[in-house]
Design an enzyme around this catalytic site. Sequence first.
Site, mmCIF file in Angstrom:
data_model
loop_
_atom_site.group_PDB
_atom_site.id
_atom_site.type_symbol
_atom_site.label_atom_id
_atom_site.label_comp_id
_atom_site.label_asym_id
_atom_site.label_seq_id
_atom_site.Cartn_x
_atom_site.Cartn_y
_atom_site.Cartn_z
ATOM 1 N N LYS A 156 89.478 0.720 58.400
ATOM 2 C CA LYS A 156 88.202 1.049 59.004
ATOM 3 C C LYS A 156 87.484 -0.265 59.303
ATOM 4 O O LYS A 156 87.795 -1.290 58.706
ATOM 5 C CB LYS A 156 87.392 1.950 58.097
ATOM 6 C CG LYS A 156 87.148 1.430 56.710
ATOM 7 C CD LYS A 156 86.590 2.561 55.840
ATOM 8 C CE LYS A 156 86.409 2.108 54.409
ATOM 9 N NZ LYS A 156 87.162 2.935 53.469
ATOM 10 N N ASP A 159 83.167 -5.869 52.037
ATOM 11 C CA ASP A 159 84.317 -6.440 52.750
ATOM 12 C C ASP A 159 84.342 -6.097 54.234
ATOM 13 O O ASP A 159 85.342 -6.345 54.912
ATOM 14 C CB ASP A 159 85.619 -5.996 52.072
ATOM 15 C CG ASP A 159 85.796 -4.483 52.095
ATOM 16 O OD1 ASP A 159 84.776 -3.767 52.088
ATOM 17 O OD2 ASP A 159 86.941 -4.016 52.121
ATOM 18 N N ASP A 168 84.313 -3.235 56.009
ATOM 19 C CA ASP A 168 85.006 -2.127 56.658
ATOM 20 C C ASP A 168 84.125 -0.887 56.842
ATOM 21 O O ASP A 168 84.447 -0.016 57.631
ATOM 22 C CB ASP A 168 86.332 -1.780 55.951
ATOM 23 C CG ASP A 168 86.164 -1.465 54.477
ATOM 24 O OD1 ASP A 168 85.016 -1.516 53.977
ATOM 25 O OD2 ASP A 168 87.190 -1.167 53.827
ATOM 26 N N ARG A 169 83.011 -0.820 56.103
ATOM 27 C CA ARG A 169 82.146 0.359 56.264
ATOM 28 C C ARG A 169 80.999 0.065 57.211
ATOM 29 O O ARG A 169 80.640 -1.089 57.429
ATOM 30 C CB ARG A 169 81.545 0.759 54.915
ATOM 31 C CG ARG A 169 82.586 1.235 53.950
ATOM 32 C CD ARG A 169 81.934 1.774 52.688
ATOM 33 N NE ARG A 169 82.977 2.292 51.818
ATOM 34 C CZ ARG A 169 82.784 3.168 50.863
ATOM 35 N NH1 ARG A 169 81.568 3.615 50.605
ATOM 36 N NH2 ARG A 169 83.787 3.594 50.131
ATOM 37 N N SER A 203 85.133 -3.899 47.700
ATOM 38 C CA SER A 203 84.419 -3.183 48.756
ATOM 39 C C SER A 203 82.902 -3.192 48.558
ATOM 40 O O SER A 203 82.291 -4.244 48.479
ATOM 41 C CB SER A 203 84.970 -1.765 48.849
ATOM 42 O OG SER A 203 84.472 -1.133 49.994
ATOM 43 N N HIS A 204 82.331 -2.004 48.401
ATOM 44 C CA HIS A 204 80.881 -1.857 48.340
ATOM 45 C C HIS A 204 80.353 -1.974 46.914
ATOM 46 O O HIS A 204 79.167 -1.816 46.682
ATOM 47 C CB HIS A 204 80.528 -0.475 48.889
ATOM 48 C CG HIS A 204 81.357 0.592 48.234
ATOM 49 N ND1 HIS A 204 82.696 0.732 48.485
ATOM 50 C CD2 HIS A 204 81.049 1.502 47.299
ATOM 51 C CE1 HIS A 204 83.183 1.702 47.747
ATOM 52 N NE2 HIS A 204 82.203 2.197 47.007
ATOM 53 N N ASP A 226 79.423 -3.223 54.563
ATOM 54 C CA ASP A 226 79.561 -3.350 53.113
ATOM 55 C C ASP A 226 80.196 -4.673 52.700
ATOM 56 O O ASP A 226 80.405 -5.572 53.520
ATOM 57 C CB ASP A 226 80.375 -2.179 52.557
ATOM 58 C CG ASP A 226 81.842 -2.284 52.911
ATOM 59 O OD1 ASP A 226 82.159 -2.855 53.974
ATOM 60 O OD2 ASP A 226 82.681 -1.816 52.117
HETATM 61 C C1 G1P Z 1 85.736 6.205 48.459
HETATM 62 C C2 G1P Z 1 85.450 7.045 49.676
HETATM 63 C C3 G1P Z 1 86.662 7.104 50.556
HETATM 64 C C4 G1P Z 1 87.118 5.689 50.915
HETATM 65 C C5 G1P Z 1 87.302 4.879 49.647
HETATM 66 C C6 G1P Z 1 87.607 3.422 49.961
HETATM 67 O O1 G1P Z 1 86.779 6.774 47.740
HETATM 68 O O2 G1P Z 1 85.041 8.332 49.320
HETATM 69 O O3 G1P Z 1 86.367 7.835 51.715
HETATM 70 O O4 G1P Z 1 88.315 5.721 51.623
HETATM 71 O O5 G1P Z 1 86.121 4.911 48.861
HETATM 72 O O6 G1P Z 1 86.587 2.813 50.677
HETATM 73 P P1 G1P Z 1 86.548 7.708 46.456
HETATM 74 O O7 G1P Z 1 85.715 6.909 45.500
HETATM 75 O O8 G1P Z 1 85.810 8.906 46.943
HETATM 76 O O9 G1P Z 1 87.927 8.007 45.972
HETATM 77 ZN ZN ZN Z 2 84.703 -1.678 52.010
#
Ligand code: G1P
Ligand code: ZN
Length: 542
Positions: A375, A278, A280-281, A112-113, A276
């Site tokens: 998302k 991948d 999705d954000r 992800s990010h 981000d």
């Molecule tokens: C974080 C975000 C959450 C999101 C997840 C995956 O998780 O807070 O909303 O769904 O990344 O992108 P966390 O690190 O808080 O468990």
């Molecule tokens: Zn992501």
Amino acid sequence: MTRTVATTPFADQKPGTSGLRKKVPVFQQENYAENFVQSLFDSLDGFAGSTLVLGGDGRYFNREVIQTVIRMAAANGFGEVVVGLGGILSTPAASHVIRKRQAFGGIILSASHNPGGPHEDFGIKYNAANGGPAPEKLTDAIFARSKEITSYRIEDFGPVDLDRIGRFEAGSLTVEVIDPVADYAELMESLFDFETIRKKFQSGFRMAFDAMHAVTGPYAREILEKRLGAPAGTARNYVPLPDFGGHHPDPNLVHASDLYDEMMAPGAPDFGAASDGDGDRNLVIGKGIFITPSDSLAILAANAHLVPGYRGGLKGIARSMPTSGAADRVAEKLGIGMYETPTGWKFFGNLLDAGMATICGEESAGTGSDHVREKDGLWAVLLWLNILAVRGQSALDIVREHWATYGRNYYSRHDYEAVETDRANALMDGLKRRLESLPGTAIRGMTVSAADDFAYHDPIDGSVSSGQGLRIFFEGGSRLVFRLSGTGTSGATVRLYVERYEPDPSRHGLDTQAALADLIAAADELAKIRSHTGRAAPSVIT
Ligand code: G1P
Ligand code: ZN
């Protein structure tokens, strides 16, 4: 030829809210990725001859694991693997391809990010036939299997050519390399009024989209610049790089600060956005105003009916528990259902599948709808663009009008990252022990009205997810939430979510941190954050 390779278990393959995430060197250990993928296949039933969708965000190690997964999918009996060109598929695009092709499921390679590169993060996640993240039952099964695995199956064939679109045989498998953008772009065209958005760009509307050297670059170029006619240069940092150019592909005010600064400066474009690693954000910034994800969810929900894909209205709205209550007020006004779920997109899946919710969102820059089961960063940006084009107002005016109608939920998240796990647990345990005694107590002139450890009862499958975050409510509608991150890759991350509702429009122009100062101080008094973490301040404030 299929080989069965003897292996021994790794103890640390527990998938979190978004799959298995570890540093690249961990994934590079012999048999590490293979063990996890075999544990996944061993936990699935009835996929013989069916289709697996495969792609990733292009980060370091993506191509290697793609080749491994293809050969293991063949050995385990899948009939077909559909893979994005160059091994690329954004998470929402993968979700769509799974649904469109009626695939058995899909594997998405991403962290992800989180940053990428030889010493940074990598991840493997599995999405089921509905296109959504694996349910907890499955991730538990994968983890259990990973602890007892003794062998994995792999077919011997050379690397598959990922850089040519087409369909070919590889061992016992059919591999189809697809354009990662085409199906997704078509889906967006079916939801939004591209003609109206195109006219908006023709009239001189200017936008900056920062792909952060991550997966959305090719999507943004095709959709924004080619199909919607936005000027060349609207999409920036659009070439996906294995190390994201050395940056965190995290669209927040820290990592997308250049975009933020530009949007606040004279001569700013009309609208700014970023996505981000991948895809999705999303981050959305109007000229002169950062729009919190919680507000964005509420505003998108309140205006969705202006857009073709949602003209019939929304069935319901869902938000993660820590997300602000701004969307609740919209749901109330629209007379539709509002669902509060634990953090993590997978909890929305049942509500979407059951037709109970249409739009969902999380405070962590995630917004999406029933068009896929993830998302979707670009979707949120396009929904904003469509609303801006129809309403003909600036983002700033739309946000202000929204607050005037519904009141403003001041909101901020404070993250304490990479805290020693024991210290983070001590903080949470200490607060948990005191929760019951809190109601009725006054802190900084605010009286606690209720406090609990959030548990979610899924209205569809009846499952219960407990221990999802400590909530402290104050009279007047303010709230503090404490939870530990489930996605961090080093130590523990303590997240504090602070929210205060302000109905009075004459008090909507305050600085967010100032507006929340008493609550932030109360949070430290209650949980002793500074002494537990040894930190004077959060690592990230959003
Ligand atoms: C974080 C975000 C959450 C999101 C997840 C995956 O998780 O807070 O909303 O769904 O990344 O992108 P966390 O690190 O808080 O468990
Ligand atoms: Zn992501």
